[in-house]
Design an enzyme around this catalytic site. Structure first.
Site, mmCIF file in Angstrom:
data_model
loop_
_atom_site.group_PDB
_atom_site.id
_atom_site.type_symbol
_atom_site.label_atom_id
_atom_site.label_comp_id
_atom_site.label_asym_id
_atom_site.label_seq_id
_atom_site.Cartn_x
_atom_site.Cartn_y
_atom_site.Cartn_z
ATOM 1 N N HIS A 87 0.825 -1.220 0.000
ATOM 2 C CA HIS A 87 0.000 0.000 0.000
ATOM 3 C C HIS A 87 0.858 1.269 0.000
ATOM 4 O O HIS A 87 0.509 2.268 0.628
ATOM 5 C CB HIS A 87 -0.957 0.027 1.197
ATOM 6 C CG HIS A 87 -1.961 -1.088 1.201
ATOM 7 N ND1 HIS A 87 -3.213 -0.964 0.659
ATOM 8 C CD2 HIS A 87 -1.885 -2.354 1.679
ATOM 9 C CE1 HIS A 87 -3.872 -2.106 0.810
ATOM 10 N NE2 HIS A 87 -3.084 -2.974 1.422
ATOM 11 N N ASN A 160 -10.239 -2.868 2.437
ATOM 12 C CA ASN A 160 -9.952 -2.859 1.000
ATOM 13 C C ASN A 160 -11.232 -2.583 0.221
ATOM 14 O O ASN A 160 -12.330 -2.600 0.790
ATOM 15 C CB ASN A 160 -9.392 -4.216 0.557
ATOM 16 C CG ASN A 160 -7.905 -4.365 0.876
ATOM 17 O OD1 ASN A 160 -7.213 -3.395 1.165
ATOM 18 N ND2 ASN A 160 -7.421 -5.586 0.824
HETATM 19 FE FE1 HDE Z 1 -2.397 -4.804 5.459
HETATM 20 N N1 HDE Z 1 -0.623 -3.979 5.958
HETATM 21 N N2 HDE Z 1 -1.695 -6.596 6.017
HETATM 22 N N3 HDE Z 1 -4.104 -5.704 4.805
HETATM 23 N N4 HDE Z 1 -3.098 -3.055 4.858
HETATM 24 C C1 HDE Z 1 -0.302 -2.693 5.819
HETATM 25 O O1 HDE Z 1 0.791 -1.348 7.401
HETATM 26 C C2 HDE Z 1 -0.598 -6.819 6.743
HETATM 27 C C3 HDE Z 1 -4.405 -7.009 4.871
HETATM 28 C C4 HDE Z 1 -4.337 -2.778 4.400
HETATM 29 O O2 HDE Z 1 -3.239 3.448 3.961
HETATM 30 C C5 HDE Z 1 1.022 -2.341 6.435
HETATM 31 O O3 HDE Z 1 1.074 0.878 7.673
HETATM 32 C C6 HDE Z 1 -0.498 -8.198 7.098
HETATM 33 C C7 HDE Z 1 -5.796 -7.236 4.585
HETATM 34 C C8 HDE Z 1 -4.434 -1.392 4.027
HETATM 35 O O4 HDE Z 1 -1.637 3.331 5.441
HETATM 36 C C9 HDE Z 1 1.453 -3.653 7.085
HETATM 37 C C10 HDE Z 1 -1.573 -8.801 6.532
HETATM 38 C C11 HDE Z 1 -6.313 -6.002 4.341
HETATM 39 C C12 HDE Z 1 -3.184 -0.854 4.290
HETATM 40 C C13 HDE Z 1 0.336 -4.585 6.693
HETATM 41 C C14 HDE Z 1 -2.330 -7.798 5.859
HETATM 42 C C15 HDE Z 1 -5.238 -5.063 4.472
HETATM 43 C C16 HDE Z 1 -2.373 -1.922 4.810
HETATM 44 C C17 HDE Z 1 2.003 -1.726 5.498
HETATM 45 C C18 HDE Z 1 -1.950 -10.264 6.549
HETATM 46 C C19 HDE Z 1 -7.739 -5.648 3.950
HETATM 47 C C20 HDE Z 1 -2.720 0.559 4.037
HETATM 48 C C21 HDE Z 1 2.079 -0.258 5.880
HETATM 49 C C22 HDE Z 1 -2.181 -10.766 7.806
HETATM 50 C C23 HDE Z 1 -8.705 -5.977 4.937
HETATM 51 C C24 HDE Z 1 -2.996 1.462 5.179
HETATM 52 C C25 HDE Z 1 1.270 -0.135 7.055
HETATM 53 C C26 HDE Z 1 -2.588 2.864 4.842
HETATM 54 C C27 HDE Z 1 -1.057 -1.751 5.223
HETATM 55 C C28 HDE Z 1 0.329 -5.854 7.082
HETATM 56 C C29 HDE Z 1 -3.498 -8.094 5.118
HETATM 57 C C30 HDE Z 1 -5.459 -3.664 4.256
HETATM 58 C C31 HDE Z 1 2.815 -4.160 6.710
HETATM 59 C C32 HDE Z 1 0.609 -8.819 7.911
HETATM 60 C C33 HDE Z 1 -6.531 -8.569 4.618
HETATM 61 C C34 HDE Z 1 -5.641 -0.679 3.460
HETATM 62 O O5 HDE Z 1 1.493 -3.527 8.475
#
Ligand code: HDE
Length: 703
Positions: A87, A160
């Site tokens: 993202h 999402n």
């Molecule tokens: Fe994320 N995800 N994610 N994700 N995610 C990040 O956090 C992570 C997942 C989502 O505009 C990170 O600040 C793991 C699902 C959005 O700043 C990080 C797993 C969904 C955003 C991270 C998921 C998301 C992130 C990277 C699996 C939809 C952007 C930068 C367990 C429901 C937020 C940050 C923004 C961002 C980890 C899966 C949505 C690395 C480990 C499922 C919208 O922490």
């Protein structure tokens, strides 16, 4: 203290112009002649010359003691913070959430207690795979992260634009993300899933098939952030004052309806305006057309959850809205752009674990992993445990704790007590009544690495999604799969994917195989349980069945020439304005054209700078001579030809016929091509635009 004002305009000040004045607080302000503040170092020292470094002699060398140069370059060298690992490319805006009615029956969360309550919000939209500088129209999932600054602390719904996910267990997240990112040996492709590594992983991961249907659909190519849905994805809990829990799924529904672009447009938009989505949000908010979403909840209990074969803890599944209609509970309005992109959009730190009392987690293993992960990423990116001191991340309600010190601590506690309990009578105390209490769920079982049996069905909902699409949308899915797999060099991966697609839908598998030129259809992939064929289509899953029916919030591009009918243009502009839509004029030169009546028509773009992919519909309002001339301009022909190919509505005046014909658009071809008489038929055209596209045209066009 002198306020840093190095961005103010004005002539470069020199130390000789300096005057000293006292500010309101008695502080000393330094002004050059003309009232322009004097440039200073970050330490506040006035700067005499910002054009030349300090040198011995006229030609150097540069002197080490030039502290101004050293500080300036030092700071510049450190301007970047690590981009988000996923993202990275995103765009945010401020706004508010307004609660419709009390939800006290379900939750004790303060934000849901009073109708009409307004809670400040910050939203960041993003793509997942690309770097910070990648294009907006990549085929990708869009992040839809909402930070609600509630009276009980920040609540982040980090969702999402697609309601399911690729994987069931957080432990697979690094794998799926590594596979979609640029391949590590060659460092490309950027912001694309059309490559071997991604499809290799997917073809070996059947649990991704439902999500694959979504990302190969037009959902992955939104026309605007304003026209897409948002989903919390996981099952969460709401917990009321009596400690009763209700499962909940969060849905954001755009007021302006759903709309996407098609792949050929996306590819061209990325070249014409890589910031297409950013610009769209910026333009909408700056012009007072504030985008809005309704928060709707699917609320259910364990008995309802037990009626499904699948597990409501499995994030690769959804609950069809027809079976459990979402209830509207409030609206989100975005009405203000950040003042500084870095400070707000880049530094905002979303965390799934930010929930207020009354909102709680389910055991979804993806959610559990996310709750663990997001804190790490903030420390890595923002560099200090004090990232909550940044204004964008700080709660807007009162807060008190004993956390102290650390890098860049900006809010430093005063007084003696920095622990509790203490007998100094100082500092905050916990509150068993008002504080967050986890729902007292009872869990037991052996400690083991296992995937529950209830997570085993990987195809039934993928099939349901496919069947819920219109024929047009199904065609787009087949074409997207064909394109993506055509970029996969290893034929075995292509075949493995076709084997999965055959489980989703026979005809889809066969079409993709045929379009890829796979001669012998592989057997369908093995499944552990039988794929269900009886799940009824869910129209809520289709974009085209959930369009806006009005042209509100959309844009017409009007190609003009000298001698154009200005009255016709203004009647088109006012009919569009009545619909809440806008119009932009494109002319051979950006300065504009002279209308037939001699008045001047301003243009926003020149032809080569505004291809029709940037608009939802087009019109060609030219003079006889202009029509002839433009028919020899490739960009003008492309403007019309692309609009036609992309199934857009086209309005034209008689004089435009030579241009249309040279562009291969026969004016009596279909009902999407509208003749505008002088002043006439504008209303019919604008009314028709509500359908957004003429999909009936598509089968006759082969892209
Ligand atoms: Fe994320 N995800 N994610 N994700 N995610 C990040 O956090 C992570 C997942 C989502 O505009 C990170 O600040 C793991 C699902 C959005 O700043 C990080 C797993 C969904 C955003 C991270 C998921 C998301 C992130 C990277 C699996 C939809 C952007 C930068 C367990 C429901 C937020 C940050 C923004 C961002 C980890 C899966 C949505 C690395 C480990 C499922 C919208 O922490």
């Amino acid at each position: 203290m002198t306020k840093s004002s190095n961005r103010s305009s004005g002539k470069p000040a020199t130390i000789h112009d300096q005057k000293l004045q006292r500010g309101e607080g008695g502080e000393l302000h330094q002004f050059a002649e003309g009232g322009t503040p004097i440039l200073t170092t970050a330490q506040g020292g006035p700067v005499s010359d910002d054009q030349n470094s300090l040198k011995f002699g006229a030609r150097g060398p540069t002197v080490l003691e030039d502290f101004h140069f050293r500080e300036k370059i030092f700071h510049f060298d450190h301007e970047r913070i690590p981009e988000r690992v996923v993202h990275a490319r995103g765009y945010g805006a401020h706004g508010y959430f307004e609660t419709y009615k009390s939800l006290a029956k379900y939750t004790r969360a303060d934000i849901f207690q009073r109708a009409g309550e307004k809670t400040p919000a910050f939203v960041r939209f993003s793509t997942v795979a690309g770097s910070k500088g990648s294009v907006d129209l990549a085929r990708d999932v869009r992040g839809f992260a909402v930070k609600l600054y509630t009276q009980e602390g920040n609540w982040d719904i980090v969702g999402n634009n697609i309601p399911v996910f690729f994987i069931q267990d957080a432990i697979k997240f690094p794998d799926i993300i590594h596979s979609v990112k640029p391949e590590p040996d060659r460092g490309f492709p950027q912001a694309q899933s059309a490559h071997d590594n991604f499809w290799d992983f997917i073809s070996l991961t059947p649990e991704s098939m439902h999500m694959i249907m979504w990302v190969m659909s037009d959902r992955a190519l939104p026309r605007s952030f304003r026209f897409m849905e948002g989903f919390g994805v996981h099952t969460f809990r709401m917990v009321n004052a009596k400690e009763e829990s209700t499962f909940v799924k969060f849905h954001w529904k755009p007021k302006l309806g759903l709309q996407s672009v098609i792949w050929d447009e996306a590819v061209k938009i990325n070249g014409a305006d890589p910031d297409f989505h950013r610009r769209d949000l910026w333009d909408a908010i700056q012009s007072g057309n504030f985008p809005e979403w309704e928060l709707q909840l699917q609320l259910f209990d364990q008995d309802f959850a037990d009626t499904f074969d699948f597990d409501i803890l499995d994030p690769t599944k959804l609950i069809p809205e027809e079976l459990l209609p979402p209830i509207p509970v409030g609206r989100l309005v975005l009405d203000r752009m950040p003042e500084n992109f870095f400070a707000e959009t880049e530094q905002v730190a979303f965390m799934t674990q930010n929930v207020p009392p009354g909102i709680d987690f389910s055991n979804d293993p993806l959610l559990q992993g996310r709750n663990f992960s997001y804190l790490d990423t903030q420390l890595k990116r923002l560099g200090s445990t004090n990232f909550t001191h940044l204004p964008i991340n700080a709660p807007k309600c009162p807060f008190h704790h004993f956390q102290q010190d650390g890098h860049m601590a900006m809010r430093n506690p005063v007084g003696r007590a920095n622990y509790q309990p203490n007998s100094w009578g100082e500092g905050p105390r916990e509150s068993p009544q008002k504080g967050f209490r986890s729902f007292a769920d009872v869990e037991q079982g052996p400690k083991q690495r296992i995937r529950a049996e209830s997570f085993a069905d990987h195809y039934s909902q993928a099939r349901q999604f496919f069947k819920s699409q219109t024929i047009t949308e199904q065609g787009h899915i087949a074409n997207a799969l064909t394109f993506e797999l055509s970029k996969v060099e290893n034929p075995a991966i292509r075949e493995r994917m076709v084997a999965h697609l055959l489980n989703v839908d026979d005809s889809l598998g066969a079409t993709v195989a045929e379009q890829l030129g796979i001669k012998d259809l592989p057997p369908s992939a093995e499944t552990t349980i039988e794929v269900r064929d009886d799940l009824p289509p869910s129209p809520a899953l289709s974009i085209l069945q959930n369009g806006p029916k009005r042209f509100e919030g959309r844009k017409v591009g009007v190609l003009v020439s000298d001698g154009a009918d200005a009255r016709l243009l203004s009647s088109l502009a006012s009919a569009l304005a009545k619909e809440g839509a806008t119009m932009e004029v494109i002319a051979p030169r950006v300065g504009g054209v002279e209308a037939a009546a001699g008045n001047w028509i301003d243009a926003k773009h020149m032809i080569g700078g505004a291809p029709s992919v940037l608009f939802d519909a087009v019109a060609v309002v030219v003079s006889e001579e202009g029509g002839q001339q433009l028919s020899n301009v490739p960009a003008a022909r492309q403007f019309v030809a692309d609009a036609f190919t992309h199934c857009k509505f086209i309005a034209y005046v008689d004089a435009a016929v030579p241009l249309m014909e040279k562009a291969g658009v026969s004016v009596d071809l279909d009902e999407g091509v509208h003749l505008l008489g002088s002043g006439g038929n504008v209303a019919t055209f604008v009314q028709a635009l509500g359908a957004l596209r003429v999909w009936a045209r598509e089968p006759s066009i082969s892209l």
